[in-house]
Scaffold this motif. Structure first.
Motif, PDB file in Angstrom:
ATOM      1  N   ALA A  84     124.247 -36.059   3.284  1.00  0.00           N
ATOM      2  CA  ALA A  84     124.879 -36.914   3.710  1.00  0.00           C
ATOM      3  C   ALA A  84     123.716 -38.007   4.127  1.00  0.00           C
ATOM      4  N   ALA A  87     122.163 -39.802   1.237  1.00  0.00           N
ATOM      5  CA  ALA A  87     122.923 -40.365   0.281  1.00  0.00           C
ATOM      6  C   ALA A  87     122.968 -42.052   0.656  1.00  0.00           C
ATOM      7  N   SER A 168     132.893 -53.089  -0.569  1.00  0.00           N
ATOM      8  CA  SER A 168     132.967 -50.809  -0.844  1.00  0.00           C
ATOM      9  C   SER A 168     132.025 -50.548  -0.662  1.00  0.00           C
ATOM     10  N   LEU A 169     130.786 -51.219  -1.146  1.00  0.00           N
ATOM     11  CA  LEU A 169     129.610 -49.723  -0.505  1.00  0.00           C
ATOM     12  C   LEU A 169     129.366 -49.765   0.947  1.00  0.00           C
ATOM     13  N   THR A 172     131.702 -47.526   2.508  1.00  0.00           N
ATOM     14  CA  THR A 172     131.401 -45.952   1.810  1.00  0.00           C
ATOM     15  C   THR A 172     130.210 -45.655   2.748  1.00  0.00           C
ATOM     16  N   TYR A 175     131.550 -45.013   6.179  1.00  0.00           N
ATOM     17  CA  TYR A 175     133.027 -43.502   6.137  1.00  0.00           C
ATOM     18  C   TYR A 175     131.034 -42.611   6.394  1.00  0.00           C
ATOM     19  N   ILE A 176     129.985 -43.076   5.730  1.00  0.00           N
ATOM     20  CA  ILE A 176     129.186 -41.827   5.797  1.00  0.00           C
ATOM     21  C   ILE A 176     128.333 -41.291   6.855  1.00  0.00           C
ATOM     22  N   TYR A 179     130.659 -39.868   9.008  1.00  0.00           N
ATOM     23  CA  TYR A 179     131.208 -38.502   8.719  1.00  0.00           C
ATOM     24  C   TYR A 179     129.858 -37.390   9.724  1.00  0.00           C
TER      25      TYR A 179
END
Lengths: 337, 337
Positions: A84, A87, A168-169, A172, A175-176, A179
């Motif tokens: 993660a 990424a 949206s990137l 994300t 979001y990551i 996480y």
């Protein structure tokens, strides 16, 4: 041998049994009574298989399945976090490049707009052409008197789609990040508390795993991410690096320069300890944080004022590039740690 | 002067008039009767402004507005296409990097899946975990016997979001490509017909504009995009490049190596002609394409077999790095064009 129940002849279940057997034999090495030759004879005797070849085929199948199931269990929590983090870095890099392109592209139509990055992407995605900016928006005055070109409908749609992608990137990315923060709390609670979730994850990622990070001496933890400066130091007269990526911790980032080396050393020591506690016990130990805070406070109070720089202790800038053939061994480094 | 109607005192409208006046004066240089001093006197005389200072303020405002409106009209069709081409390149580069990350990330959970790029992103976005692959899918067998790790729900959601991002970037890529194809047909129909929409747009982008591309000699068009090889050739004994980005045209790409230089020269000549026709007339001229086809056919028939390579005509590889001080002028290049 005569009164035993035969196992089901399903390779899948047999493979599970093999894995269980291997694991129990690791704990009690004495508990495996049968050797391979005995098993083959027993299987033929009981009629579990009819021919020697059948046994071979079944054995091969079971072993492959057992190996696969063992491979699939190698995925650890820390390796998921490391993926993660990597990424996240990739998204960071790519979303920046795409944002710059949007900035240049949209700048032709609204050069007065002083926005970049996510703000710009959200603006373009929401309004498109500057003629759509509502009157109560803070940019409405600039939009109406802009010297930008007129945005045709086809281009507007294109820019909006592009901006939507960027938005949206960014979503994300967030979001990551969440996480990682959540996972770090359960996988490495001490590391998370001492270094922070993001820095802790990054340290694990650069070390390769939590196990490797736990095995590092704290001096290595201190300079992870500063390998260029470290090798320059080892090769020439350049000062040793005082901190690698742990510089991103606010403890060091917000400290005055003369305390940073000392703070970094103290922090690295506790990060190292925290990683070991996480790897071997996995439980949160609040005493590490308390000891760290005490130590940091002590360093801050002991070094309230900048030291006078000695002439030879100056960072040597370009001088470091010269090969230093006659270097004395064990030379004290120029850094203040 | 006495019986004229006064203009509206709105700076916006006056600015429009100024722009119109400038444009008409470009066509008929004799048609501007009044000099600046006359205007000022006339404005004071008619009572259009009351004071000299009012006139200055109004003049300044009108001039700024006129300049802005002229700046906003500098956006040309070809510059829009160039922006789109550059955005396309950025997306290409970034979507590849993100796809590679997805490949590595998802590979932990389903290493047997032999997909990359868009295919992989669509697969992950559609199914997520390999346990969701339906039985009639060609990958269902591999999915059920995979040695990949188990994909937890939180990770599955993360991977799907990430894959969705990549999918929508691929969608945008396709959208921009369509935009370029459509726009090229109207902006540069000849260039589009001779070179193809994508290559034509790329040539414009590398030249800077359609005007600059039209001004290039065809020998420059032939090697645009091969600047490294060109300068290596000029500096040393390296062979001259036979083609730059026009290599991407199937005419050259699919030709045998000994015809490529000649085909590239013919194609570059017609691209150059097409760009000029587009820039100065803007109408499709089918005769360029016909002449090109005839020329290409002629080259193909005249060179059916590979020539025997002379020893000195070999590409020199590493030799090109040596400085060649005693180079003869007008040396025949090693290339076959």
């Amino acid at each position: 041998m005569e009164d035993c129940d035969l196992f089901d002849k399903d390779p899948e279940k047999l493979a599970e049994l093999v894995v269980q057997l291997q694991e129990s034999s690791k704990e009690n090495p004495q508990s495996v009574p049968l050797q391979r030759a005995d098993l083959r004879d027993a299987a033929l005797e009981c009629g579990f298989v009819e021919l020697d070849e059948d046994y071979d085929i079944l054995l091969r199948d079971v072993c492959i399945r057992a190996a696969k199931s063992q491979i699939s269990q190698t995925d650890t929590d820390d390796s998921r976090i490391i993926q993660a983090v990597e990424a996240l870095d990739d998204i960071d890099k790519n979303v920046n490049e795409l944002s710059e392109r949007l900035f240049e592209w949209y700048g032709r139509y609204f050069p007065e707009l002083e926005m970049t990055g996510e703000e710009l992407a959200r603006f373009v995605s929401a309004y498109g052409s500057r003629t759509n900016v509502p009157e109560d928006h803070e940019m409405s005055e600039k939009a109406s008197s802009s010297m930008g070109a007129e945005l045709l409908f086809a281009d507007e749609e294109l820019l909006r789609t592009f901006a939507n992608n960027i938005c949206s990137l960014y979503d994300t990315r967030r979001y990551i990040e969440n996480y990682i923060n959540t996972s770090m709390g359960s996988v490495a609670p001490n590391l998370c508390e001492i270094a922070g979730a993001s820095l802790g994850a990054r340290l694990m990622s650069m070390a390769g795993s939590l196990e490797k990070l736990a095995a590092f001496p704290s001096s290595t933890v201190q300079v992870i991410g500063a390998s260029r400066a470290l090798f320059k130091h080892l090769r020439s007269r350049a000062p040793s690096p005082k901190h690698g990526i742990i510089f991103n911790n606010p403890v060091i980032k917000n400290a005055p320069w003369w305390q940073r080396g000392k703070l970094a050393r103290a922090l690295a020591a506790k990060i190292s300890l925290a990683a070991r506690t996480d790897f071997y016990s996995g439980e949160l130990d609040p005493s590490i944080k308390e000891a760290l805070d005490k130590k940091l406070e002590h360093i801050r109070q002991a070094n309230p004022n900048p030291p006078e720089r000695k002439p030879e202790a100056k960072p040597q800038g370009k001088g470091g590039k010269r090969r230093n053939r006659g270097r004395k061994k064990n030379k004290k480094s120029g850094g203040s740690n």
